[in-house]
Design a protein around this motif. Sequence first.
Motif, PDB file in Angstrom:
ATOM      1  N   MET A 198      49.558  22.407  89.843  1.00  8.82           N
ATOM      2  CA  MET A 198      48.227  21.960  91.252  1.00  8.82           C
ATOM      3  C   MET A 198      49.412  22.575  92.479  1.00  8.82           C
ATOM      4  O   MET A 198      50.131  21.732  92.919  1.00  8.82           O
ATOM      5  N   SER A 199      48.367  23.122  93.091  1.00 13.13           N
ATOM      6  CA  SER A 199      48.513  23.368  94.672  1.00 13.13           C
ATOM      7  C   SER A 199      48.584  22.121  95.649  1.00 13.13           C
ATOM      8  O   SER A 199      47.615  21.237  95.696  1.00 13.13           O
ATOM      9  N   LYS A 200      49.925  22.930  96.774  1.00 10.12           N
ATOM     10  CA  LYS A 200      49.377  21.677  98.138  1.00 10.12           C
ATOM     11  C   LYS A 200      48.453  22.402  98.862  1.00 10.12           C
ATOM     12  O   LYS A 200      48.577  23.728  99.277  1.00 10.12           O
ATOM     13  N   ILE A 201      47.505  21.783  99.225  1.00  9.78           N
ATOM     14  CA  ILE A 201      46.929  22.378 100.215  1.00  9.78           C
ATOM     15  C   ILE A 201      46.731  21.972 101.884  1.00  9.78           C
ATOM     16  O   ILE A 201      46.775  21.001 102.529  1.00  9.78           O
ATOM     17  N   ILE A 202      47.753  22.927 102.528  1.00 11.55           N
ATOM     18  CA  ILE A 202      47.544  23.288 103.840  1.00 11.55           C
ATOM     19  C   ILE A 202      47.049  23.696 105.211  1.00 11.55           C
ATOM     20  O   ILE A 202      47.054  25.211 105.013  1.00 11.55           O
ATOM     21  N   ALA A 203      46.284  22.505 106.099  1.00 11.45           N
ATOM     22  CA  ALA A 203      45.136  23.519 106.887  1.00 11.45           C
ATOM     23  C   ALA A 203      46.627  23.635 108.327  1.00 11.45           C
ATOM     24  O   ALA A 203      47.704  23.232 108.646  1.00 11.45           O
ATOM     25  N   ILE A 204      46.451  25.217 109.000  1.00 11.61           N
ATOM     26  CA  ILE A 204      47.128  25.173 109.973  1.00 11.61           C
ATOM     27  C   ILE A 204      46.285  25.169 111.141  1.00 11.61           C
ATOM     28  O   ILE A 204      45.010  26.256 111.083  1.00 11.61           O
ATOM     29  N   THR A 205      46.135  23.905 111.987  1.00 16.48           N
ATOM     30  CA  THR A 205      45.046  24.086 113.539  1.00 16.48           C
ATOM     31  C   THR A 205      46.007  23.826 114.737  1.00 16.48           C
ATOM     32  O   THR A 205      46.933  22.700 113.897  1.00 16.48           O
ATOM     33  N   ASN A 206      45.267  23.531 115.274  1.00 15.99           N
ATOM     34  CA  ASN A 206      44.946  23.200 117.025  1.00 15.99           C
ATOM     35  C   ASN A 206      44.061  24.088 117.419  1.00 15.99           C
ATOM     36  O   ASN A 206      43.491  25.476 118.033  1.00 15.99           O
ATOM     37  N   GLN A 207      43.515  23.317 118.442  1.00 12.30           N
ATOM     38  CA  GLN A 207      41.996  24.059 118.717  1.00 12.30           C
ATOM     39  C   GLN A 207      42.154  24.142 120.211  1.00 12.30           C
ATOM     40  O   GLN A 207      41.720  25.139 120.873  1.00 12.30           O
ATOM     41  N   LYS A 208      43.478  24.487 120.806  1.00 16.50           N
ATOM     42  CA  LYS A 208      43.740  25.123 121.467  1.00 16.50           C
ATOM     43  C   LYS A 208      44.114  26.807 120.602  1.00 16.50           C
ATOM     44  O   LYS A 208      45.143  26.895 120.270  1.00 16.50           O
ATOM     45  N   GLY A 209      44.141  27.775 121.578  1.00 18.28           N
ATOM     46  CA  GLY A 209      44.228  29.538 121.092  1.00 18.28           C
ATOM     47  C   GLY A 209      45.264  29.964 121.623  1.00 18.28           C
ATOM     48  O   GLY A 209      45.898  29.238 122.833  1.00 18.28           O
TER      49      GLY A 209
END
Length: 252
Positions: A1-12
């Motif tokens: 089973m995988s680990k799902i990781i979002a890479i996020t920041n609303q700033k560009g």
Amino acid sequence: MSKIIAITNQKGGVGKTSTAINLSASIAALEKKVLIVDIDPQSNSSSGLGIIAEKDTIYEAMVGITPPENCVVNSYLPFLDVLPANINLVGAEVEFVDVQAREFKLKNAIEPLKDKYEYIFVDCPPSLGLLTLNALTASDSVIIPVQCEYFALEGLGQLLNTINQVKKNLNPDLMIEGVLLTMFDTRLRLSHQVVEEVKKYFGDKVFKSIIHRNVRISEAPSHSKPVLLYDALSKGALDYMALAEEIIKNNS
């Protein structure tokens, strides 16, 4: 089973896509099976790995036109695959507005792929719209890149509020994987001040690995390569490899 990781920041411009590409490539180089899911309509993490998709993208997978496994593209790294995006994804936010359970479209799309990978990284658009909401709902954890520059912490309160709302209403298991300091310039006093400020704010959630400002990281996408393949001995490549090892260790 995988680990799902979002890479996020609303700033560009904080190094989100650079991190998606280079962290994924570094973990793949350590022979862990990795998938990048590109849900940014600008599709930079797809093109940064030399993939220009006209059809069979994450959009088709999310709307149910094409099975997700048919949308996955092999990169030239043996352990790294990409679920690419294109400009069609712009329409998804509008199309899904009146759709029931619209926040779960991405989760449902990548569900059949989870057993095939050890890590799935989701590269989010620079906004807190429906696509980012889908990423947070689908993920186990979040990496927040923060650039070592003047307005580093601006908007982070809003992002953390969104993460808490998703945790409360849509995905109770969502965690912060870590805060990643990017574009660190050792010569600048400001960079050191930002590091101190971010560590004061986030404590032990800040990764020990720091991504230094490095021209090789900026040049690599124009060659459709991660920095590891463009210049393996550059500071940027070594920084991302250190981060890959830190994440693997934290999840072992």
